[in-house]
Design a protein around this motif. Structure first.
Motif, PDB file in Angstrom:
ATOM      1  N   ALA A 113      27.526  23.400  27.506  1.00 46.70           N
ATOM      2  CA  ALA A 113      28.452  23.004  26.264  1.00 46.70           C
ATOM      3  C   ALA A 113      27.795  22.522  24.935  1.00 46.70           C
ATOM      4  O   ALA A 113      26.569  21.959  25.139  1.00 46.70           O
ATOM      5  CB  ALA A 113      29.626  21.968  26.690  1.00 46.70           C
ATOM      6  N   LYS A 114      28.177  22.686  23.796  1.00 45.85           N
ATOM      7  CA  LYS A 114      27.515  22.115  22.887  1.00 45.85           C
ATOM      8  C   LYS A 114      27.792  20.689  22.714  1.00 45.85           C
ATOM      9  O   LYS A 114      28.839  20.069  23.170  1.00 45.85           O
ATOM     10  CB  LYS A 114      28.203  22.430  21.313  1.00 45.85           C
ATOM     11  CG  LYS A 114      28.192  24.059  21.190  1.00 45.85           C
ATOM     12  CD  LYS A 114      28.498  24.530  19.830  1.00 45.85           C
ATOM     13  CE  LYS A 114      28.245  25.646  19.438  1.00 45.85           C
ATOM     14  NZ  LYS A 114      28.892  26.223  18.075  1.00 45.85           N
ATOM     15  N   PHE A 115      26.476  20.052  22.296  1.00 47.37           N
ATOM     16  CA  PHE A 115      26.515  18.310  22.254  1.00 47.37           C
ATOM     17  C   PHE A 115      27.638  17.797  21.499  1.00 47.37           C
ATOM     18  O   PHE A 115      28.261  16.959  22.005  1.00 47.37           O
ATOM     19  CB  PHE A 115      25.196  18.129  21.772  1.00 47.37           C
ATOM     20  CG  PHE A 115      24.733  16.497  22.175  1.00 47.37           C
ATOM     21  CD1 PHE A 115      23.950  16.160  23.400  1.00 47.37           C
ATOM     22  CD2 PHE A 115      25.229  15.658  21.317  1.00 47.37           C
ATOM     23  CE1 PHE A 115      23.952  15.052  23.689  1.00 47.37           C
ATOM     24  CE2 PHE A 115      24.878  14.310  21.639  1.00 47.37           C
ATOM     25  CZ  PHE A 115      24.363  14.139  22.771  1.00 47.37           C
ATOM     26  N   ASP A 116      27.904  18.492  20.234  1.00 44.47           N
ATOM     27  CA  ASP A 116      28.679  17.667  19.175  1.00 44.47           C
ATOM     28  C   ASP A 116      30.249  17.814  19.980  1.00 44.47           C
ATOM     29  O   ASP A 116      31.187  16.885  19.965  1.00 44.47           O
ATOM     30  CB  ASP A 116      28.706  18.384  17.953  1.00 44.47           C
ATOM     31  CG  ASP A 116      28.947  19.740  17.876  1.00 44.47           C
ATOM     32  OD1 ASP A 116      28.751  20.424  18.865  1.00 44.47           O
ATOM     33  OD2 ASP A 116      29.316  20.158  16.511  1.00 44.47           O
ATOM     34  N   ALA A 117      30.569  18.824  20.777  1.00 44.92           N
ATOM     35  CA  ALA A 117      31.801  19.111  21.382  1.00 44.92           C
ATOM     36  C   ALA A 117      32.204  18.128  22.336  1.00 44.92           C
ATOM     37  O   ALA A 117      33.206  17.369  22.425  1.00 44.92           O
ATOM     38  CB  ALA A 117      31.948  20.383  21.547  1.00 44.92           C
ATOM     39  N   ILE A 118      31.138  17.960  22.960  1.00 43.36           N
ATOM     40  CA  ILE A 118      31.332  16.799  24.294  1.00 43.36           C
ATOM     41  C   ILE A 118      31.375  15.662  23.698  1.00 43.36           C
ATOM     42  O   ILE A 118      32.178  14.598  24.388  1.00 43.36           O
ATOM     43  CB  ILE A 118      30.058  17.196  25.327  1.00 43.36           C
ATOM     44  CG1 ILE A 118      29.932  18.640  25.995  1.00 43.36           C
ATOM     45  CG2 ILE A 118      30.020  16.138  26.298  1.00 43.36           C
ATOM     46  CD1 ILE A 118      31.336  18.851  26.579  1.00 43.36           C
ATOM     47  N   ALA A 119      30.617  15.375  22.634  1.00 44.65           N
ATOM     48  CA  ALA A 119      30.484  13.786  22.164  1.00 44.65           C
ATOM     49  C   ALA A 119      32.119  13.473  21.493  1.00 44.65           C
ATOM     50  O   ALA A 119      32.513  12.468  21.711  1.00 44.65           O
ATOM     51  CB  ALA A 119      29.344  13.825  21.116  1.00 44.65           C
ATOM     52  N   ARG A 120      32.674  14.451  21.045  1.00 48.02           N
ATOM     53  CA  ARG A 120      33.876  14.342  20.403  1.00 48.02           C
ATOM     54  C   ARG A 120      35.003  14.108  21.728  1.00 48.02           C
ATOM     55  O   ARG A 120      35.919  13.318  21.407  1.00 48.02           O
ATOM     56  CB  ARG A 120      34.461  15.429  19.318  1.00 48.02           C
ATOM     57  CG  ARG A 120      34.016  15.585  18.155  1.00 48.02           C
ATOM     58  CD  ARG A 120      34.516  16.664  17.360  1.00 48.02           C
ATOM     59  NE  ARG A 120      34.400  18.055  17.677  1.00 48.02           N
ATOM     60  CZ  ARG A 120      33.264  18.442  17.269  1.00 48.02           C
ATOM     61  NH1 ARG A 120      32.362  17.962  16.378  1.00 48.02           N
ATOM     62  NH2 ARG A 120      32.899  19.792  17.556  1.00 48.02           N
ATOM     63  N   GLU A 121      34.787  14.798  22.637  1.00 50.75           N
ATOM     64  CA  GLU A 121      35.689  14.616  23.850  1.00 50.75           C
ATOM     65  C   GLU A 121      35.379  13.345  24.791  1.00 50.75           C
ATOM     66  O   GLU A 121      36.291  12.732  24.985  1.00 50.75           O
ATOM     67  CB  GLU A 121      35.368  16.055  24.693  1.00 50.75           C
ATOM     68  CG  GLU A 121      36.389  15.913  26.147  1.00 50.75           C
ATOM     69  CD  GLU A 121      36.122  17.054  26.840  1.00 50.75           C
ATOM     70  OE1 GLU A 121      36.732  16.852  27.931  1.00 50.75           O
ATOM     71  OE2 GLU A 121      35.617  17.994  26.535  1.00 50.75           O
ATOM     72  N   TYR A 122      34.085  13.001  24.741  1.00 46.63           N
ATOM     73  CA  TYR A 122      33.654  11.898  25.701  1.00 46.63           C
ATOM     74  C   TYR A 122      33.348  10.550  25.155  1.00 46.63           C
ATOM     75  O   TYR A 122      33.514   9.434  25.696  1.00 46.63           O
ATOM     76  CB  TYR A 122      32.638  12.158  26.598  1.00 46.63           C
ATOM     77  CG  TYR A 122      33.254  13.163  27.638  1.00 46.63           C
ATOM     78  CD1 TYR A 122      33.578  12.671  29.038  1.00 46.63           C
ATOM     79  CD2 TYR A 122      33.451  14.438  27.611  1.00 46.63           C
ATOM     80  CE1 TYR A 122      34.075  13.903  29.965  1.00 46.63           C
ATOM     81  CE2 TYR A 122      33.807  15.512  28.490  1.00 46.63           C
ATOM     82  CZ  TYR A 122      34.146  15.085  29.743  1.00 46.63           C
ATOM     83  OH  TYR A 122      34.630  15.692  30.750  1.00 46.63           O
TER      84      TYR A 122
END
Length: 121
Positions: free
Chosen positions: A52-61
């Protein structure tokens, strides 16, 4: 505390040699995923390891105010917690598509950080 691994792919001797060749920097651009609980940080780490892309996981978690993909922007040396800086300055710069990040997460007084560096100067 320095990062023990670089990504879900594991680290090699070549990567360790690259880490030692980092040019000194006074300012770094970082992103992070901050979780209060270790279990939530490990869940985010699993998704990163799955590609997964880092920024997408950051937004989610991520549980802090830097929820815009975890971007903390350019920070001069001494402006972040010591444990965070030690880990961040040891990382090679990477992109959100192919991040090199701290594995395992770094523990600070704020919680557990998964850190990546986008730039150094």
């Amino acid at each position: 505390m320095a990062p023990k691994g670089k990504s879900g792919k594991g680290s090699s001797k070549a990567e360790s040699a690259d880490e030692k060749k980092l040019k000194p920097a006074n300012v770094i651009k970082t992103r992070h995923i901050l979780c209060e609980k270790h279990s939530k940080a490990m869940e985010a780490l699993e998704k990163l390891q799955a590609g997964a892309k880092f920024d997408a996981i950051a937004r989610e978690y991520s549980e802090d105010k830097a929820r815009q993909g975890g971007d903390l922007g350019w920070k001069p040396r001494g402006s972040l917690t010591r444990v965070y800086e030690d880990a961040a300055y040891a990382l090679q710069p990477s992109t959100v598509d192919k991040p090199i990040y701290t594995n395992p997460p770094i523990k600070s007084s704020f919680g557990y950080h998964i850190i990546m560096v986008e730039g150094r100067r």
